[in-house]
Write a protein that holds these residues in place. Structure first.
Motif, mmCIF file in Angstrom:
data_model
loop_
_atom_site.group_PDB
_atom_site.id
_atom_site.type_symbol
_atom_site.label_atom_id
_atom_site.label_comp_id
_atom_site.label_asym_id
_atom_site.label_seq_id
_atom_site.Cartn_x
_atom_site.Cartn_y
_atom_site.Cartn_z
ATOM 1 N N TYR A 74 31.008 122.184 49.191
ATOM 2 C CA TYR A 74 30.907 122.111 47.732
ATOM 3 C C TYR A 74 30.454 123.423 47.085
ATOM 4 C CZ TYR A 74 31.442 117.297 49.101
ATOM 5 O OH TYR A 74 31.921 116.146 49.671
ATOM 6 N N ASN A 115 23.887 128.434 41.609
ATOM 7 C CA ASN A 115 24.279 127.119 41.069
ATOM 8 C C ASN A 115 23.333 126.001 41.512
ATOM 9 O OD1 ASN A 115 25.285 126.765 43.682
ATOM 10 N ND2 ASN A 115 27.417 126.489 43.051
ATOM 11 N N MET A 121 21.388 123.716 38.820
ATOM 12 C CA MET A 121 21.278 122.247 38.757
ATOM 13 C C MET A 121 19.843 121.807 38.482
ATOM 14 S SD MET A 121 23.832 120.419 41.453
ATOM 15 C CE MET A 121 23.347 121.259 42.952
ATOM 16 N N MET A 169 26.581 134.224 31.293
ATOM 17 C CA MET A 169 26.275 132.990 32.006
ATOM 18 C C MET A 169 26.697 133.163 33.460
ATOM 19 S SD MET A 169 24.924 130.034 31.547
ATOM 20 C CE MET A 169 25.095 129.384 29.876
ATOM 21 N N ILE A 170 25.777 132.883 34.388
ATOM 22 C CA ILE A 170 26.113 132.969 35.807
ATOM 23 C C ILE A 170 26.529 131.589 36.298
ATOM 24 C CG2 ILE A 170 25.276 133.528 38.115
ATOM 25 C CD1 ILE A 170 25.523 135.992 36.359
ATOM 26 N N SER A 171 25.612 130.646 36.207
ATOM 27 C CA SER A 171 25.927 129.269 36.565
ATOM 28 C C SER A 171 25.077 128.395 35.655
ATOM 29 C CB SER A 171 25.634 129.021 38.050
ATOM 30 O OG SER A 171 26.267 127.835 38.494
ATOM 31 N N ASP A 172 25.708 127.582 34.844
ATOM 32 C CA ASP A 172 25.014 126.845 33.774
ATOM 33 C C ASP A 172 23.750 126.166 34.287
ATOM 34 O OD1 ASP A 172 27.280 126.822 31.611
ATOM 35 O OD2 ASP A 172 28.240 126.050 33.419
ATOM 36 N N ARG A 182 39.205 126.035 43.552
ATOM 37 C CA ARG A 182 38.837 126.895 44.673
ATOM 38 C C ARG A 182 39.257 126.241 45.982
ATOM 39 N NH1 ARG A 182 34.083 124.161 46.324
ATOM 40 N NH2 ARG A 182 33.232 125.727 47.710
ATOM 41 N N TYR A 235 24.320 118.985 37.328
ATOM 42 C CA TYR A 235 25.506 119.767 37.670
ATOM 43 C C TYR A 235 25.279 121.202 37.219
ATOM 44 C CZ TYR A 235 26.668 119.872 32.743
ATOM 45 O OH TYR A 235 26.597 120.117 31.394
ATOM 46 N N SER A 236 26.111 122.108 37.703
ATOM 47 C CA SER A 236 26.088 123.487 37.240
ATOM 48 C C SER A 236 27.472 124.069 37.468
ATOM 49 C CB SER A 236 25.036 124.296 38.007
ATOM 50 O OG SER A 236 24.992 125.636 37.534
ATOM 51 N N VAL A 237 28.033 124.674 36.425
ATOM 52 C CA VAL A 237 29.363 125.288 36.549
ATOM 53 C C VAL A 237 29.198 126.764 36.874
ATOM 54 C CG1 VAL A 237 31.544 125.791 35.391
ATOM 55 C CG2 VAL A 237 30.327 123.641 34.913
ATOM 56 N N MET A 238 29.680 127.148 38.037
ATOM 57 C CA MET A 238 29.629 128.547 38.465
ATOM 58 C C MET A 238 30.665 129.333 37.683
ATOM 59 S SD MET A 238 28.733 131.122 40.215
ATOM 60 C CE MET A 238 27.544 130.456 41.380
ATOM 61 N N ARG A 239 30.179 130.290 36.883
ATOM 62 C CA ARG A 239 31.082 131.041 35.988
ATOM 63 C C ARG A 239 31.498 132.381 36.585
ATOM 64 N NH1 ARG A 239 32.485 127.411 31.828
ATOM 65 N NH2 ARG A 239 30.660 126.105 31.451
ATOM 66 N N ARG A 240 30.861 132.807 37.663
ATOM 67 C CA ARG A 240 31.201 134.088 38.275
ATOM 68 C C ARG A 240 32.182 133.836 39.403
ATOM 69 N NH1 ARG A 240 30.099 136.866 34.312
ATOM 70 N NH2 ARG A 240 30.086 138.765 35.557
ATOM 71 N N GLY A 241 32.895 134.864 39.799
ATOM 72 C CA GLY A 241 33.871 134.691 40.865
ATOM 73 C C GLY A 241 35.234 134.352 40.283
ATOM 74 N N TYR A 281 33.846 126.559 39.233
ATOM 75 C CA TYR A 281 33.785 125.230 39.827
ATOM 76 C C TYR A 281 32.453 124.585 39.490
ATOM 77 C CZ TYR A 281 31.004 127.373 43.625
ATOM 78 O OH TYR A 281 30.048 128.039 44.347
ATOM 79 N N ILE A 294 29.457 122.362 40.741
ATOM 80 C CA ILE A 294 28.691 121.682 41.774
ATOM 81 C C ILE A 294 27.861 120.609 41.063
ATOM 82 C CG2 ILE A 294 26.646 123.176 41.680
ATOM 83 C CD1 ILE A 294 26.593 123.004 44.767
ATOM 84 N N ASN A 322 31.359 118.062 44.247
ATOM 85 C CA ASN A 322 31.973 118.808 43.148
ATOM 86 C C ASN A 322 32.561 117.805 42.163
ATOM 87 O OD1 ASN A 322 33.118 121.175 45.536
ATOM 88 N ND2 ASN A 322 31.541 121.565 44.017
#
Ligand code: ZN
Lengths: 390, 134
Positions: free
Chosen positions: A138, A144, A148, A197-200, B10, B74-80, B84, B86, B100
């Motif tokens: 995942y 991330n 969370m 923003m890296i990971s919300d 991904r 949850y957290s949306v990965m914005r880099r890369g 996606y 998680i 996911n």
């Protein structure tokens, strides 16, 4: 008032490098050790106990003991990630109190920047990890996972990005006075929430720095401390805890500090209100917020309010924290910041922090380490320390 | 197996499968989400183990989960290259699992949102459970 201490921190050293292109990892360990021993007024020949974690090359402390020429009768290679070294302090106190050693050396070092190690990828600890199959597909990376934790804390308690940003703002106010800090620019709440923003909901400036380097501590018996003078710092209490996902009963709004903190405070016979200064592990802003709540500096869920408006800035707020700039601005050597937490707390208690951030009459302090991930499983450790005359 | 045509996803790394978990992964290949319950204390645990982490009984048994749950966080990965999401999903069986969220608008996800299980192929042809908004 003179409190009993079973052992003292006699030597501290934070390696000055932040990018070690010309040094090997063993060399960085040894340079850190030499620095801390010199600070204590001791030499490698005085060391009879050695403590290290997974960043030390080789099996436990075996290879580094050989490299540094140590003659040991006690060793401990407890590995709980970034909190290892705060746990080592507690274990060194125990070993010294039991008469197993009298001069304990703790080292940390690494060079992720020089080696170009990305931290974005999932960590590989081997296919035998029991949880691996249920997480690795995942894409859990550090950012991330902590994202969370922050997201849930916001949902449950109404914590905001602006409140988290204050933690970075405070760290940056301190880092401006540290000429070795990787980031020395003072930032505002707006700077943090407007950074990418890296990971919300975590922005780039909610994240700690990535640095090479290292550090070392020398812990000694009271008898030896007496011969070394009043720069020795008392160790008054220690607690540790491993928190995990508890068979699927998940709550990521708190950390292992809920257990390590009370154990340490009880041993020291002190309360959060007694602390003049705190070093709080700051891999991310959310790490600090949850930890402060869990240690009892404010009610659970009130951390956002507590850290706001400069409350963590030395000379401004009620609880000065991470006056070296912390992991958020100064240094997070080899992605493990625990040792720098103990080092800055010791500087404060010696009156040797930078004058612009030195807490006046700093008598009692706390250092807390978090290793692993606050969104899965972590090792937490709290150490309560006192000035030589505390 | 529904692969989203709207959003590029991904690649999913293949899970490591071992003696304790091979039934879980075999069921996933048939589109089923299994849970492990202890016959000693009656509790479900996650991730599935041969030894119950609640009471240490070795009398544990598989059962099929409803596949329904809500997003715990949850957290949306914005880099890369490919964003996606998680997440932790609390399933009706009472445990919370990492996963996911797919087939969704990443900007419209919310804690507490109802989701249901679906499956994706990982590298190496092993299906893995993921969740999508109901
Ligand atoms: Zn059981």
């Amino acid at each position: 008032m003179s409190r009993t201490s079973k052992a003292y921190i006699a030597g501290i050293y934070e390696h000055p490098t932040r990018k070690a292109v010309d040094q090997t990892i063993p060399q960085l360990h040894a340079e850190s050790a030499i620095g801390a021993l010199a600070d204590a007024g001791l030499t490698m020949a005085d060391v009879d106990g050695y403590f290290c974690a997974g960043d030390a090359p080789g099996l436990g402390g075996i290879s580094m003991a050989e490299y540094m020429g140590l003659d040991l009768k006690y060793t401990d290679s407890t590995e709980t990630g970034g909190s290892s070294y705060v746990i080592h302090v507690g274990h060194a106190v125990n070993a010294i109190a039991m008469g197993k050693c009298s001069v304990a050396l703790i080292t940390l070092a690494g060079r992720p920047r020089a080696e170009g190690v990305a931290t974005l990828g999932a960590r590989d600890y081997g296919s035998v990890l029991p949880e691996l199959g249920f997480e690795a597909p995942y894409g859990p990376v550090v950012t991330n996972q902590y994202g969370m934790a922050a997201m849930r804390h916001m949902h449950q308690y109404g914590t905001t990005s602006e409140q988290l940003a204050w933690i970075k703002v405070a760290a940056s106010h301190h880092a401006q006075h540290n000429e070795l800090a990787l980031l020395q620019k003072v930032v505002t709440v707006e700077d943090v929430v407007n950074s990418p923003m890296i990971s919300d909901p975590l922005h780039r400036l909610d994240c700690c720095v990535i640095t090479d380097g290292g550090g070392a501590l020398v812990i000694v018996s009271p008898e030896i401390a007496k011969t070394l003078g009043d720069r020795c710092v008392k160790i008054l209490g220690h607690g540790e805890h491993i928190k995990h996902l508890n068979a699927g009963q998940v709550d990521i709004t708190y950390t292992g500090a809920v257990r390590s903190g009370p154990i340490a405070f009880e041993e020291a016979n002190l309360t959060p209100g007694d602390m003049d200064y705190v070093s709080i592990y700051d891999s991310f802003t959310i790490t600090v917020l949850e930890t402060l709540e869990d240690l009892g500096f404010c009610e659970k869920g009130e951390g956002g309010k507590f850290v706001s408006d400069g409350n963590l800035i030395s000379g401004v707020g009620k609880l000065p924290f991470n006056t070296d700039g912390g992991g958020l601005c100064n240094n997070h050597p080899t992605n493990r910041g625990g040792i720098t937490k103990v080092i800055e707390a010791a500087r404060q208690l010696r009156g040797e922090a930078h004058p612009k951030v030195q807490v006046p009459d700093c008598t009692l302090a706390l250092a807390h380490g978090t290793g692993g991930s606050i969104a899965t499983r972590m090792g937490s450790s709290t150490v309560i320390m006192g000035r030589n005359d505390a | 197996m529904t692969a989203s045509t709207e959003t590029k996803e991904r690649n999913y790394p293949a899970p490591s499968v071992n003696l304790e978990t091979e039934a879980y992964w075999a069921a996933a290949n048939e589109g089923k989400l299994l849970m492990k319950k202890c016959n000693g204390c009656g509790k479900t645990h996650f991730f599935p183990r041969a030894i119950c982490p609640h009471c240490q009984s070795n009398d544990t048994a598989w059962y099929e989960a409803s596949g329904k749950g809500v997003i715990y966080s949850y957290s949306v990965m914005r880099r890369g290259d490919t964003p996606y999401a998680i997440a932790y999903v609390t399933v009706d069986e009472g445990i919370t699992m990492m996963t996911n969220i797919v087939d969704c608008d990443y900007d419209a996800l919310a804690v507490g949102q109802a989701v249901e299980v679906t499956f994706r192929q990982s590298d190496g042809d092993q299906a893995i459970p993921v969740f999508r908004p109901v």
